[in-house]
Design an enzyme around this catalytic site. Sequence first.
Site, PDB file in Angstrom:
ATOM      1  N   LYS A  96     -11.896   5.838  11.950  1.00 51.43           N
ATOM      2  CA  LYS A  96     -12.550   5.437  10.709  1.00 51.43           C
ATOM      3  C   LYS A  96     -13.613   6.476  10.345  1.00 51.43           C
ATOM      4  O   LYS A  96     -14.387   6.900  11.216  1.00 51.43           O
ATOM      5  CB  LYS A  96     -13.209   4.068  10.875  1.00 51.43           C
ATOM      6  CG  LYS A  96     -12.211   2.936  10.998  1.00 51.43           C
ATOM      7  CD  LYS A  96     -11.468   2.730   9.695  1.00 51.43           C
ATOM      8  CE  LYS A  96     -10.400   1.658   9.805  1.00 51.43           C
ATOM      9  NZ  LYS A  96      -9.528   1.630   8.617  1.00 51.43           N
ATOM     10  N   ASP A 122      -9.452   7.758   8.263  1.00 53.30           N
ATOM     11  CA  ASP A 122      -9.329   6.783   7.171  1.00 53.30           C
ATOM     12  C   ASP A 122     -10.725   6.441   6.647  1.00 53.30           C
ATOM     13  O   ASP A 122     -11.542   5.891   7.378  1.00 53.30           O
ATOM     14  CB  ASP A 122      -8.642   5.528   7.727  1.00 53.30           C
ATOM     15  CG  ASP A 122      -8.377   4.472   6.673  1.00 53.30           C
ATOM     16  OD1 ASP A 122      -8.719   4.700   5.499  1.00 53.30           O
ATOM     17  OD2 ASP A 122      -7.823   3.412   7.041  1.00 53.30           O
ATOM     18  N   GLU A 134      -6.665   9.480   5.071  1.00 49.96           N
ATOM     19  CA  GLU A 134      -6.225   8.209   4.465  1.00 49.96           C
ATOM     20  C   GLU A 134      -7.296   7.640   3.541  1.00 49.96           C
ATOM     21  O   GLU A 134      -8.472   7.597   3.893  1.00 49.96           O
ATOM     22  CB  GLU A 134      -5.910   7.215   5.591  1.00 49.96           C
ATOM     23  CG  GLU A 134      -5.433   5.858   5.104  1.00 49.96           C
ATOM     24  CD  GLU A 134      -4.828   5.040   6.239  1.00 49.96           C
ATOM     25  OE1 GLU A 134      -4.128   5.635   7.101  1.00 49.96           O
ATOM     26  OE2 GLU A 134      -5.047   3.817   6.298  1.00 49.96           O
ATOM     27  N   GLU A 160      -2.601   1.202   0.621  1.00 51.21           N
ATOM     28  CA  GLU A 160      -2.703  -0.157   1.163  1.00 51.21           C
ATOM     29  C   GLU A 160      -3.333  -1.136   0.173  1.00 51.21           C
ATOM     30  O   GLU A 160      -3.194  -2.346   0.324  1.00 51.21           O
ATOM     31  CB  GLU A 160      -3.473  -0.147   2.486  1.00 51.21           C
ATOM     32  CG  GLU A 160      -4.934   0.208   2.372  1.00 51.21           C
ATOM     33  CD  GLU A 160      -5.618   0.291   3.726  1.00 51.21           C
ATOM     34  OE1 GLU A 160      -5.387   1.284   4.435  1.00 51.21           O
ATOM     35  OE2 GLU A 160      -6.369  -0.623   4.075  1.00 51.21           O
ATOM     36  N   ASP A 177       1.367  -2.060   2.057  1.00 51.58           N
ATOM     37  CA  ASP A 177       1.366  -3.093   3.081  1.00 51.58           C
ATOM     38  C   ASP A 177       2.408  -4.126   2.664  1.00 51.58           C
ATOM     39  O   ASP A 177       2.296  -4.716   1.581  1.00 51.58           O
ATOM     40  CB  ASP A 177      -0.027  -3.732   3.200  1.00 51.58           C
ATOM     41  CG  ASP A 177      -0.119  -4.639   4.414  1.00 51.58           C
ATOM     42  OD1 ASP A 177       0.748  -5.534   4.555  1.00 51.58           O
ATOM     43  OD2 ASP A 177      -1.031  -4.456   5.234  1.00 51.58           O
ATOM     44  N   HIS A 201       1.210   0.497   5.698  1.00 55.97           N
ATOM     45  CA  HIS A 201      -0.031  -0.014   6.285  1.00 55.97           C
ATOM     46  C   HIS A 201       0.324  -1.292   7.030  1.00 55.97           C
ATOM     47  O   HIS A 201       1.108  -2.110   6.535  1.00 55.97           O
ATOM     48  CB  HIS A 201      -1.027  -0.311   5.164  1.00 55.97           C
ATOM     49  CG  HIS A 201      -2.282  -0.994   5.615  1.00 55.97           C
ATOM     50  ND1 HIS A 201      -2.507  -2.342   5.454  1.00 55.97           N
ATOM     51  CD2 HIS A 201      -3.381  -0.504   6.232  1.00 55.97           C
ATOM     52  CE1 HIS A 201      -3.699  -2.643   5.940  1.00 55.97           C
ATOM     53  NE2 HIS A 201      -4.249  -1.551   6.426  1.00 55.97           N
ATOM     54  N   GLU A 241       1.869   1.946  12.504  1.00 55.40           N
ATOM     55  CA  GLU A 241       0.448   1.673  12.738  1.00 55.40           C
ATOM     56  C   GLU A 241       0.305   0.497  13.694  1.00 55.40           C
ATOM     57  O   GLU A 241       0.834  -0.590  13.440  1.00 55.40           O
ATOM     58  CB  GLU A 241      -0.254   1.358  11.409  1.00 55.40           C
ATOM     59  CG  GLU A 241      -1.700   0.943  11.623  1.00 55.40           C
ATOM     60  CD  GLU A 241      -2.538   0.961  10.362  1.00 55.40           C
ATOM     61  OE1 GLU A 241      -1.985   0.756   9.265  1.00 55.40           O
ATOM     62  OE2 GLU A 241      -3.761   1.191  10.483  1.00 55.40           O
TER      63      GLU A 241
END
Length: 383
Positions: free
Chosen positions: A169, A196, A222, A248, A271, A298, A331
């Site tokens: 992250k 991300d 991301e 996502e 997603d 996602h 993922e």
Amino acid sequence: MKIDCIRTHHLRDELDEPFGFSQWSYSTRNTLWVEIVADDGTTGWGECYGPAEVYQAAITSFYAPRLLGLDPLATDRLWHNMWQWSLDFARGGIMMGAMSGIDMALWDLKGKSLGMSVSELMGGRYRKSIPCYATGMYFKDMPEGALLDSLVAEAVGYREQGFKALKIKVGKNLDFDSRQIAAMREALPDAMLMADSNHAYDLPEAIRIGHVLDEHGFAWFEEPLSPEYETQFRQLHNKIGVPIATGECEQTRYGFRRLLSPGGVQIAQPDIAYCGGISEALKIRTIASSLGVNVIPHCWGTMLNLAAATHFLASGYREPGRAEDGGAILELDRTPNPLRDELFETAVEIDRATVHVPTAPGLGVIVNRSAIESFRVKKTEIR
Ligand code: MG
């Protein structure tokens, strides 16, 4: 065959330790499952990604009463029925997320009814197993020095468990993000690393962090930018080398056409539990394919969405084709999640950092009905 009953299950788990990302912190996990039962008893399960209470109301009060009595095998027709019923006031958002869980349940039911796995229904499997990347390294409430040490230790732990690919992250602040990117590469010189930001940066900030990711050989950047600004992705792509991934927060073939058409996104990430379900994810893949973009879903929920993403990746043609397979990667969120790990009699088989594509009918996972009782917030039934 007719739809006889639609149930929803709102499940919740209180986290032992809250964790956060660039936008907010989680203290609980919630999920909304959809259970659709046909008149011959065949049952399908689906999942919605997002606010469970609101999904429960949308399905119970709006979609479920309209779906009763219709043919559950007619997945594409039912998708467009639902789309039309809510088209004038809900072209996306929560209503589309609700449709996603219903659609996933219909595909599971259809597979079980026909004796075929979802990846077979999608057109056939290109691969029997798929490598996974570890998603983790969430922010915690502690001083930055200690946090950085903790995140690197967590990543090294995943590497030792067998993960060759990991996603961190970013989006906390530019200084911390830059230090974390460098520290991760130093600690994991041979790993595939992704970052991300969950749309935390403006364009100048994304360019700056993009250069840091370039320098340290990251595999993708991301959600560098907010999905509202689709032309900025192209501007960012013109300035940095690291591939850009996003999607996502996007839904439907129409949303992805808008997001991907400017040419700034190299990896599309719908997603399946939010973008419009399996039916719409396949159409998104076609839109992406026509633009030379690969789709890596996602996946951040329970074993239902994980199974759907596994079948989707198993059945995906890689753009461009070549003899040596590659590019498909699943993922795998590594934060503790009993809603994913404790509620299934049969789960997707994960062997170190590789997932084996289920071959049983439908999604290939079986819900443990008694196990979900202790996580239940509210159940509804329409019949
Ligand atoms: Mg993400």
